[in-house]
Design a protein around this motif. Structure first.
Motif, PDB file in Angstrom:
ATOM      1  N   PRO A  52     -16.583   4.688  17.652  1.00  0.00           N
ATOM      2  CA  PRO A  52     -16.277   3.708  16.607  1.00  0.00           C
ATOM      3  C   PRO A  52     -14.974   4.026  15.857  1.00  0.00           C
ATOM      4  CG  PRO A  52     -18.015   5.222  15.898  1.00  0.00           C
ATOM      5  CD  PRO A  52     -17.673   5.608  17.299  1.00  0.00           C
ATOM      6  N   THR A  53     -14.432   5.261  16.062  1.00  0.00           N
ATOM      7  CA  THR A  53     -13.273   5.675  15.258  1.00  0.00           C
ATOM      8  C   THR A  53     -11.970   5.084  15.788  1.00  0.00           C
ATOM      9  OG1 THR A  53     -14.421   7.787  15.128  1.00  0.00           O
ATOM     10  CG2 THR A  53     -12.163   7.749  14.280  1.00  0.00           C
ATOM     11  N   PRO A  54     -11.235   4.365  14.949  1.00  0.00           N
ATOM     12  CA  PRO A  54      -9.916   3.903  15.377  1.00  0.00           C
ATOM     13  C   PRO A  54      -8.923   5.064  15.287  1.00  0.00           C
ATOM     14  CG  PRO A  54     -10.438   3.043  13.184  1.00  0.00           C
ATOM     15  CD  PRO A  54     -11.571   3.938  13.595  1.00  0.00           C
ATOM     16  N   VAL A  55      -8.144   5.214  16.335  1.00  0.00           N
ATOM     17  CA  VAL A  55      -7.181   6.322  16.393  1.00  0.00           C
ATOM     18  C   VAL A  55      -5.801   5.725  16.653  1.00  0.00           C
ATOM     19  CG1 VAL A  55      -6.564   8.424  17.650  1.00  0.00           C
ATOM     20  CG2 VAL A  55      -8.954   7.837  17.385  1.00  0.00           C
ATOM     21  N   TYR A  56      -4.779   6.315  16.034  1.00  0.00           N
ATOM     22  CA  TYR A  56      -3.406   5.885  16.306  1.00  0.00           C
ATOM     23  C   TYR A  56      -2.667   7.017  17.002  1.00  0.00           C
ATOM     24  CZ  TYR A  56      -4.266   2.221  12.858  1.00  0.00           C
ATOM     25  OH  TYR A  56      -4.783   1.149  12.178  1.00  0.00           O
ATOM     26  N   THR A  73      -0.556  12.393   2.188  1.00  0.00           N
ATOM     27  CA  THR A  73      -1.002  11.103   2.735  1.00  0.00           C
ATOM     28  C   THR A  73      -1.656  11.283   4.095  1.00  0.00           C
ATOM     29  OG1 THR A  73       0.888  10.140   1.622  1.00  0.00           O
ATOM     30  CG2 THR A  73      -0.189   8.759   3.265  1.00  0.00           C
ATOM     31  N   PHE A  74      -1.065  12.177   4.899  1.00  0.00           N
ATOM     32  CA  PHE A  74      -1.597  12.426   6.250  1.00  0.00           C
ATOM     33  C   PHE A  74      -2.089  13.870   6.262  1.00  0.00           C
ATOM     34  CE2 PHE A  74       1.826   9.272   6.564  1.00  0.00           C
ATOM     35  CZ  PHE A  74       1.091   8.194   7.037  1.00  0.00           C
ATOM     36  N   ASP A  75      -3.343  14.035   5.905  1.00  0.00           N
ATOM     37  CA  ASP A  75      -3.899  15.377   5.674  1.00  0.00           C
ATOM     38  C   ASP A  75      -4.689  15.828   6.907  1.00  0.00           C
ATOM     39  OD1 ASP A  75      -4.593  17.682   4.361  1.00  0.00           O
ATOM     40  OD2 ASP A  75      -5.596  16.689   2.670  1.00  0.00           O
ATOM     41  N   LYS A  76      -5.087  17.094   6.901  1.00  0.00           N
ATOM     42  CA  LYS A  76      -6.022  17.549   7.942  1.00  0.00           C
ATOM     43  C   LYS A  76      -7.404  17.033   7.576  1.00  0.00           C
ATOM     44  CE  LYS A  76      -3.476  20.741  10.258  1.00  0.00           C
ATOM     45  NZ  LYS A  76      -3.435  21.901  11.107  1.00  0.00           N
ATOM     46  N   GLY A  77      -8.212  16.756   8.548  1.00  0.00           N
ATOM     47  CA  GLY A  77      -9.560  16.298   8.233  1.00  0.00           C
ATOM     48  C   GLY A  77     -10.195  15.648   9.432  1.00  0.00           C
ATOM     49  N   GLY A  78     -11.383  15.129   9.231  1.00  0.00           N
ATOM     50  CA  GLY A  78     -12.091  14.487  10.335  1.00  0.00           C
ATOM     51  C   GLY A  78     -13.073  15.450  10.963  1.00  0.00           C
ATOM     52  N   GLU A  79     -13.839  14.906  11.886  1.00  0.00           N
ATOM     53  CA  GLU A  79     -14.975  15.619  12.477  1.00  0.00           C
ATOM     54  C   GLU A  79     -14.580  16.950  13.128  1.00  0.00           C
ATOM     55  OE1 GLU A  79     -18.533  14.511  15.542  1.00  0.00           O
ATOM     56  OE2 GLU A  79     -16.985  13.020  15.155  1.00  0.00           O
ATOM     57  N   VAL A 329      -2.003  17.070  18.266  1.00  0.00           N
ATOM     58  CA  VAL A 329      -2.167  17.454  16.863  1.00  0.00           C
ATOM     59  C   VAL A 329      -2.677  16.224  16.118  1.00  0.00           C
ATOM     60  CG1 VAL A 329      -0.874  18.153  14.794  1.00  0.00           C
ATOM     61  CG2 VAL A 329      -0.279  19.147  17.008  1.00  0.00           C
ATOM     62  N   SER A 330      -3.610  16.433  15.183  1.00  0.00           N
ATOM     63  CA  SER A 330      -4.129  15.237  14.504  1.00  0.00           C
ATOM     64  C   SER A 330      -4.081  15.353  12.978  1.00  0.00           C
ATOM     65  CB  SER A 330      -5.557  14.946  14.965  1.00  0.00           C
ATOM     66  OG  SER A 330      -6.438  15.847  14.351  1.00  0.00           O
ATOM     67  N   ARG A 331      -4.116  14.207  12.348  1.00  0.00           N
ATOM     68  CA  ARG A 331      -4.181  14.089  10.892  1.00  0.00           C
ATOM     69  C   ARG A 331      -5.131  12.943  10.538  1.00  0.00           C
ATOM     70  NH1 ARG A 331      -1.778  18.206  11.409  1.00  0.00           N
ATOM     71  NH2 ARG A 331       0.217  18.812  10.516  1.00  0.00           N
ATOM     72  N   GLU A 347      -9.291   6.728   6.097  1.00  0.00           N
ATOM     73  CA  GLU A 347     -10.175   7.419   7.063  1.00  0.00           C
ATOM     74  C   GLU A 347      -9.794   7.168   8.514  1.00  0.00           C
ATOM     75  OE1 GLU A 347     -12.221   9.556   5.799  1.00  0.00           O
ATOM     76  OE2 GLU A 347     -12.017   8.840   3.744  1.00  0.00           O
ATOM     77  N   SER A 348      -8.532   6.837   8.767  1.00  0.00           N
ATOM     78  CA  SER A 348      -8.091   6.704  10.165  1.00  0.00           C
ATOM     79  C   SER A 348      -7.676   8.060  10.693  1.00  0.00           C
ATOM     80  CB  SER A 348      -6.876   5.781  10.274  1.00  0.00           C
ATOM     81  OG  SER A 348      -7.198   4.490   9.888  1.00  0.00           O
ATOM     82  N   THR A 349      -7.744   8.202  12.012  1.00  0.00           N
ATOM     83  CA  THR A 349      -7.225   9.418  12.652  1.00  0.00           C
ATOM     84  C   THR A 349      -5.884   9.080  13.286  1.00  0.00           C
ATOM     85  OG1 THR A 349      -9.449  10.198  13.122  1.00  0.00           O
ATOM     86  CG2 THR A 349      -7.694  11.114  14.477  1.00  0.00           C
ATOM     87  N   LEU A 350      -4.895   9.951  13.051  1.00  0.00           N
ATOM     88  CA  LEU A 350      -3.596   9.783  13.714  1.00  0.00           C
ATOM     89  C   LEU A 350      -3.342  11.017  14.571  1.00  0.00           C
ATOM     90  CD1 LEU A 350      -3.164   8.709  10.494  1.00  0.00           C
ATOM     91  CD2 LEU A 350      -1.158   7.784  11.623  1.00  0.00           C
ATOM     92  N   MET A 351      -2.721  10.808  15.722  1.00  0.00           N
ATOM     93  CA  MET A 351      -2.438  11.944  16.606  1.00  0.00           C
ATOM     94  C   MET A 351      -1.010  11.855  17.101  1.00  0.00           C
ATOM     95  SD  MET A 351      -5.682  11.878  19.136  1.00  0.00           S
ATOM     96  CE  MET A 351      -7.329  12.327  18.607  1.00  0.00           C
ATOM     97  N   TYR A 352      -0.411  13.003  17.355  1.00  0.00           N
ATOM     98  CA  TYR A 352       0.825  12.982  18.126  1.00  0.00           C
ATOM     99  C   TYR A 352       0.704  14.078  19.172  1.00  0.00           C
ATOM    100  CZ  TYR A 352       3.167  17.245  16.532  1.00  0.00           C
ATOM    101  OH  TYR A 352       3.506  18.549  16.305  1.00  0.00           O
ATOM    102  N   SER A 353       1.431  13.885  20.266  1.00  0.00           N
ATOM    103  CA  SER A 353       1.369  14.864  21.333  1.00  0.00           C
ATOM    104  C   SER A 353       2.760  15.397  21.647  1.00  0.00           C
ATOM    105  CB  SER A 353       0.778  14.233  22.597  1.00  0.00           C
ATOM    106  OG  SER A 353       1.006  15.100  23.695  1.00  0.00           O
ATOM    107  N   PRO A 354       2.997  16.709  21.389  1.00  0.00           N
ATOM    108  CA  PRO A 354       4.288  17.281  21.782  1.00  0.00           C
ATOM    109  C   PRO A 354       4.558  17.057  23.273  1.00  0.00           C
ATOM    110  CG  PRO A 354       3.094  18.827  20.394  1.00  0.00           C
ATOM    111  CD  PRO A 354       2.160  17.692  20.683  1.00  0.00           C
ATOM    112  N   TYR A 355       3.509  17.084  24.083  1.00  0.00           N
ATOM    113  CA  TYR A 355       3.682  16.882  25.531  1.00  0.00           C
ATOM    114  C   TYR A 355       4.297  15.510  25.811  1.00  0.00           C
ATOM    115  CZ  TYR A 355       2.611  16.480  30.509  1.00  0.00           C
ATOM    116  OH  TYR A 355       2.708  16.300  31.866  1.00  0.00           O
TER     117      TYR A 355
END
Ligand code: HEM
Length: 459
Positions: A52-56, A73-79, A329-331, A347-355
């Motif tokens: 159910p979690t929207p991720v960017y 604004t973009f903190d560490k957190g989440g499950e 890496v996520s925020r 409560e959104s999850t954002l991710m970036y990938s160095p790869y």
């Protein structure tokens, strides 16, 4: 055409497909690198769903920088972070912004450049130790060998004398089980964890209890001895902020666990990948060996030599570009936020990938080519800002980026001075995606380059 909403600057899009209940969870779990790489056509910021979690997925380098620098604004957190805290506590890597701001200045001095210069001898020593059992023509798995090296370095730089050699052996025994087990527990569903074999659960619990116990004992010993032993533990114990406050024993404990969890597999995977790439690119390997012979002539490197090992450094840097060990890496957003002109719900999850960034042809020319010379100063200037982010950026950038670079270059220097590693016949190297991006089993055969020269001898 992929469905995108155009803004003046940055495109927001959605990943195609996705199932009603689970969204894109299956593709993400099964083939994470392929999945996140496949999102390239859909925008600078691409939305998908894990259950159910929207991720960017944040793809554009400018947006990644904005996200990483705006730590409130973009903190560490989440499950995932909640779960990791259960094992590694509330140290730098998982703490919320407010706690992080207080702790980081108190932990950072342990990784100051002056300290790192003092760690050089230990780093060389551990590289020599690890190669001590290698014999001409006898294959071994490079990945665990590099993990033994980095565990030894991390443990000895953290507590040089506390606990003695038994403590280092204890860390080397417990840590691989813990790292493997934590990754499973952070990513697999609860029901799957419950069904793990009893022996495996017991081994994990035992390793975790032993390591926690060891760290507590060492803190206690250091506190009662009160002397500066020139290591990271001494620095953390004596660090004070402008109000004269230091870290509590629990905070020191949690940060030691963070240094272990962040410092061992990352550098080890990068070293293993480097040996794989060198074996595949004999001309690069020849140039690196030539530099080592010219600068060191068989003796162990010192801190002063590091500046002269520029090609070796470029080789390690290029490996970090192609195979960044921290590949994702996520925020999270505690409140509604804005990124690149788009509203991101609370409560959104954002991710970036160095790869993904490092392999993007719009960011690096021929991104799949191993080319250490792209790190020559005149060519580096052509890369966009924020293009190279194996260590992250902003306030939460890797605490130990200089430490890891120094450790990597020294290990390559010590090993490369003496040995050339060749893939064992019949080896197929695969990319193993877990907490870090490693080559998985990597059987290689050592061939002696220089006989009768002891890289441990100082010159
Ligand atoms: C090649 C080796 C390494 C790579 C690629 C790497 C990468 C990273 C990255 C990308 C982050 C930031 C994560 C985020 O923004 O959420 C990070 C944080 C961190 N790393 Fe490293 N790391 C490496 C080696 C090390 C070593 C050797 C240590 C310790 C001895 C270490 C300790 C840490 C810690 C404590 C943090 C958390 C920092 C904070 O949030 O203030 N890392 N690392």
């Amino acid at each position: 055409m992929p469905p995108t909403t155009t803004t003046t600057e940055f495109r927001l899009g959605s990943a195609p497909g996705g199932l009603p209940e689970i969204g894109h969870a299956m593709e993400f779990q099964k083939r994470p690198l392929e999945f996140i790489t496949s999102l390239a056509p859909y925008g600078d910021l691409v939305q998908f769903r894990l259950g159910p979690t929207p991720v960017y997925l944040v793809r554009h380098t400018e947006l990644i920088q904005e996200m990483l620098r705006n730590t409130q604004t973009f903190d560490k957190g989440g499950e995932i972070f909640e779960k990791s805290r259960a094992f590694f506590g509330n140290g730098l890597a998982s703490s919320k912004d407010e706690t992080h701001r207080r702790q980081r200045p108190l932990v950072q001095p342990s990784m100051h450049v002056r300290r790192i210069a003092e760690y050089v001898e230990v780093m060389c020593d551990e590289a020599v130790n690890v190669t001590g059992t290698w014999a001409e023509g006898e294959s071994f798995d490079v990945t665990p060998a590099m993990q033994a090296l980095t565990t030894g370095v991390t443990a000895r730089t953290m507590f040089s004398t506390g606990g003695g050699p038994d403590a280092i052996a204890e860390v080397q025994h417990c840590l691989p089980t813990i790292l493997r087990g934590v990754y499973t527990r952070m990513t697999a569903p609860e029901e799957m964890i419950e069904q793990l074999p009893a022996a495996e659960k017991e081994e994990f619990d035992d390793a975790l209890t032993r390591l926690h116990g060891l760290v507590d004992k060492i803190i206690e010993d250091y506190r009662s001895a009160g002397a500066d032993r020139g290591d990271a533990m001494s620095m953390m114990l004596s660090a004070r902020n402008e109000d004269g406050e230091g870290l509590t024993d629990q905070e020191i404990h949690d940060n030691v666990m963070n240094l272990f969890s962040g410092g061992v597999e990352t550098t080890a995977s990068s070293l293993a990948w480097t040996f794989h790439l060198l074996a595949e690119h004999p001309e690069v390997e020849r140039r690196m060996h030539e530099e080592l012979d010219e600068v060191l002539d068989g003796r162990a490197p010192t801190n002063d030599d590091l500046n002269r090992l520029q090609f070796t450094r470029r080789v390690f840097t290029e490996t970090l570009r192609m195979y960044p060990p921290v590949w994702l890496v996520s925020r999270t957003t505690p409140d509604e936020a804005e990124l690149g002109g788009h509203t991101i719900p609370a409560e959104s999850t954002l991710m970036y990938s160095p790869y993904v960034v490092h392999r993007n042809p719009e960011v690096f020319d021929d991104p799949d080519t191993f080319d250490p010379d792209r790190w020559l100063p005149e060519r580096m200037r052509t890369h966009p800002r924020g293009a190279m982010i194996p260590f992250g950026a902003g306030r939460r950038k890797c605490l130990a980026d200089n430490f890891a670079m120094t450790e990597g270059v020294l290990a390559l220097a010590i090993i490369g001075s003496r040995w050339r590693l060749r893939h064992a016949p019949g080896t197929t190297v695969t990319t193993h995606v877990a907490a870090t991006l490693g080559p998985g089993p990597l059987p290689m055969t050592p061939e002696a380059r220089r006989s009768g020269v002891d890289p441990a001898s100082t010159g």
